[in-house]
Design a protein around this motif. Structure first.
Motif, PDB file in Angstrom:
ATOM      1  N   THR A   1      12.884 -29.234 -19.872  1.00 24.52           N
ATOM      2  CA  THR A   1      12.663 -29.412 -18.434  1.00 24.52           C
ATOM      3  C   THR A   1      12.913 -30.839 -17.958  1.00 24.52           C
ATOM      4  O   THR A   1      12.797 -31.112 -16.766  1.00 24.52           O
ATOM      5  CB  THR A   1      11.219 -29.025 -18.064  1.00 24.52           C
ATOM      6  OG1 THR A   1      10.315 -29.822 -18.839  1.00 24.52           O
ATOM      7  CG2 THR A   1      10.968 -27.554 -18.339  1.00 24.52           C
TER       8      THR A   1
ATOM      9  N   VAL B   1       5.122 -26.616 -15.174  1.00 29.87           N
ATOM     10  CA  VAL B   1       6.578 -26.645 -15.323  1.00 29.87           C
ATOM     11  C   VAL B   1       6.974 -27.153 -16.707  1.00 29.87           C
ATOM     12  O   VAL B   1       7.768 -26.515 -17.425  1.00 29.87           O
ATOM     13  CB  VAL B   1       7.216 -27.524 -14.224  1.00 29.87           C
ATOM     14  CG1 VAL B   1       8.711 -27.729 -14.505  1.00 29.87           C
ATOM     15  CG2 VAL B   1       7.029 -26.885 -12.850  1.00 29.87           C
TER      16      VAL B   1
ATOM     17  N   SER C   1       5.298 -24.957 -19.803  1.00 33.92           N
ATOM     18  CA  SER C   1       5.944 -23.667 -20.049  1.00 33.92           C
ATOM     19  C   SER C   1       7.327 -23.848 -20.650  1.00 33.92           C
ATOM     20  O   SER C   1       7.776 -23.028 -21.463  1.00 33.92           O
ATOM     21  CB  SER C   1       6.030 -22.855 -18.751  1.00 33.92           C
ATOM     22  OG  SER C   1       6.807 -23.526 -17.772  1.00 33.92           O
ATOM     23  N   GLY C   2       8.008 -24.939 -20.287  1.00 34.87           N
ATOM     24  CA  GLY C   2       9.297 -25.229 -20.909  1.00 34.87           C
ATOM     25  C   GLY C   2       9.149 -25.544 -22.382  1.00 34.87           C
ATOM     26  O   GLY C   2       9.936 -25.082 -23.222  1.00 34.87           O
TER      27      GLY C   2
ATOM     28  N   SER D   1       6.306 -18.674 -15.405  1.00 35.83           N
ATOM     29  CA  SER D   1       5.112 -19.523 -15.409  1.00 35.83           C
ATOM     30  C   SER D   1       5.036 -20.381 -14.150  1.00 35.83           C
ATOM     31  O   SER D   1       3.967 -20.526 -13.541  1.00 35.83           O
ATOM     32  CB  SER D   1       5.112 -20.421 -16.651  1.00 35.83           C
ATOM     33  OG  SER D   1       5.078 -19.659 -17.826  1.00 35.83           O
ATOM     34  N   THR D   2       6.171 -20.948 -13.742  1.00 42.89           N
ATOM     35  CA  THR D   2       6.190 -21.800 -12.555  1.00 42.89           C
ATOM     36  C   THR D   2       5.860 -21.004 -11.302  1.00 42.89           C
ATOM     37  O   THR D   2       5.074 -21.449 -10.453  1.00 42.89           O
ATOM     38  CB  THR D   2       7.565 -22.471 -12.399  1.00 42.89           C
ATOM     39  OG1 THR D   2       7.829 -23.278 -13.556  1.00 42.89           O
ATOM     40  CG2 THR D   2       7.611 -23.345 -11.161  1.00 42.89           C
TER      41      THR D   2
ATOM     42  N   ASN E   1      10.010 -20.263 -18.353  1.00 44.69           N
ATOM     43  CA  ASN E   1       9.734 -21.381 -17.454  1.00 44.69           C
ATOM     44  C   ASN E   1       9.627 -20.907 -16.008  1.00 44.69           C
ATOM     45  O   ASN E   1       8.732 -21.319 -15.258  1.00 44.69           O
ATOM     46  CB  ASN E   1      10.844 -22.408 -17.609  1.00 44.69           C
ATOM     47  CG  ASN E   1      10.553 -23.727 -16.928  1.00 44.69           C
ATOM     48  OD1 ASN E   1      11.436 -24.328 -16.334  1.00 44.69           O
ATOM     49  ND2 ASN E   1       9.330 -24.224 -16.992  1.00 44.69           N
ATOM     50  N   GLN E   2      10.518 -20.003 -15.612  1.00 45.59           N
ATOM     51  CA  GLN E   2      10.512 -19.500 -14.238  1.00 45.59           C
ATOM     52  C   GLN E   2       9.250 -18.712 -13.925  1.00 45.59           C
ATOM     53  O   GLN E   2       8.585 -18.930 -12.908  1.00 45.59           O
ATOM     54  CB  GLN E   2      11.740 -18.617 -13.986  1.00 45.59           C
ATOM     55  CG  GLN E   2      11.814 -18.094 -12.563  1.00 45.59           C
ATOM     56  CD  GLN E   2      12.237 -16.630 -12.504  1.00 45.59           C
ATOM     57  OE1 GLN E   2      11.900 -15.850 -13.397  1.00 45.59           O
ATOM     58  NE2 GLN E   2      12.941 -16.262 -11.460  1.00 45.59           N
TER      59      GLN E   2
ATOM     60  N   GLY F   1       8.341 -22.351 -24.181  1.00 51.20           N
ATOM     61  CA  GLY F   1       9.538 -21.534 -24.287  1.00 51.20           C
ATOM     62  C   GLY F   1      10.447 -21.987 -25.413  1.00 51.20           C
ATOM     63  O   GLY F   1      11.007 -21.160 -26.148  1.00 51.20           O
TER      64      GLY F   1
ATOM     65  N   ARG G   1       9.178 -34.996 -14.324  1.00 47.60           N
ATOM     66  CA  ARG G   1      10.037 -34.441 -15.371  1.00 47.60           C
ATOM     67  C   ARG G   1      10.895 -35.522 -16.050  1.00 47.60           C
ATOM     68  O   ARG G   1      11.489 -35.266 -17.093  1.00 47.60           O
ATOM     69  CB  ARG G   1      10.915 -33.338 -14.774  1.00 47.60           C
ATOM     70  CG  ARG G   1      10.112 -32.102 -14.432  1.00 47.60           C
ATOM     71  CD  ARG G   1      10.877 -31.084 -13.617  1.00 47.60           C
ATOM     72  NE  ARG G   1      11.905 -30.411 -14.396  1.00 47.60           N
ATOM     73  CZ  ARG G   1      12.441 -29.236 -14.046  1.00 47.60           C
ATOM     74  NH1 ARG G   1      12.016 -28.614 -12.937  1.00 47.60           N
ATOM     75  NH2 ARG G   1      13.389 -28.687 -14.780  1.00 47.60           N
TER      76      ARG G   1
END
Length: 242
Positions: free
Chosen positions: A186, A21, A24-25, A45-46, A42-43, A28, A179
């Motif tokens: 994120t 999470v 990937s953020g 990858s998650t 992000n979506q 990105g 997070r």
């Protein structure tokens, strides 16, 4: 699987999920200044990472990797209270470890507290809805003998929640805590964490209640196919979560 092995699996699974999470953020943000593109990276990858983790960890620990899922499985007596508490402890620890790992990969300070204030009336409601839906999906799939679909159903629900809910569908207290330790896209500010977790707990209870209303007898008695009664312990509670 022995309890230590299952706890280690839950720790690793949660750490990997949070690392995906946050990582990937961060990637990105490096690739694009367009917020929509960053969210999409992000979506995707998650969703992919979550699907892999659920598929691989179901036979080991049940692939809860989410304290909200473990709470409901404990209430349903699929795990004992002591074992459920053990799961939740390692999930929160794994969430923090995953955040530290993601920060390290991108040459950032290992711990950076976020200043991203996310809590509002709308996001609180969004977290209740996203978590209630997640729990309902998991319990319904098991009761309908479709637990093998969970590696698809769970990430599909979370992926949809990225764009369908105002909170972007955290739906996981350990991910929420992790997070907090990244000051990136994120991240979530410490002031928002307790509100998000409270919404997730309420959502998990709501999802459990709704499923019980619609299928009271079936859900009260059914165990996953080929498994022992819940009194034998969580080694027999696989196919239950994300």
């Amino acid at each position: 699987m022995s309890l230590p092995r299952r706890l280690f699996a839950e720790f690793l699974g949660t750490a990997a999920l949070v690392m995906v999470v946050i990582g990937s953020g961060l990637m990105g943000q490096q690739l694009s200044g367009d917020l929509g593109v960053v969210i999409l990276i992000n979506q995707i990858s998650t969703v992919l990472g979550l699907g892999v983790l659920v598929a691989l960890l179901i036979p080991v620990s049940g692939a809860h990797i989410n304290p909200a899922v473990t709470m409901v499985m404990t209430l349903r007596r699929h795990v004992s209270v002591g074992e459920g508490l053990g799961y939740i402890m390692v999930q929160f620890t794994g969430g923090i470890a995953g955040a530290v790992g993601a920060q390290a990969m991108f040459d950032l300070p290992l711990v950076e507290f976020s200043d991203n204030q996310r809590l509002s009336t709308g996001t609180f409601l969004g977290e209740i809805i996203s978590t209630a839906g997640l729990i309902a999906v998991i319990v319904t799939a098991v009761a309908q003998s479709k637990a093998t679909w969970l590696p698809l159903l769970v990430p599909a629900w979370i992926g949809a929640g990225f764009f369908a809910t105002s909170s972007t569908s955290f739906a996981n207290p350990s991910v929420t805590l992790g997070r907090m330790f990244t000051d990136s896209f994120t991240g979530i500010a410490p002031e928002s964490v307790l509100g998000f977790i409270a919404a997730q707990v309420l959502g998990a209870l709501l999802g459990w209640f709704l499923v019980s209303v619609f299928y009271p007898e079936r859900f009260r008695s059914q165990q996953p196919a080929g498994q022992s009664p819940p009194t034998t312990g969580p080694a027999h509670t696989v196919k239950e979560g994300s």
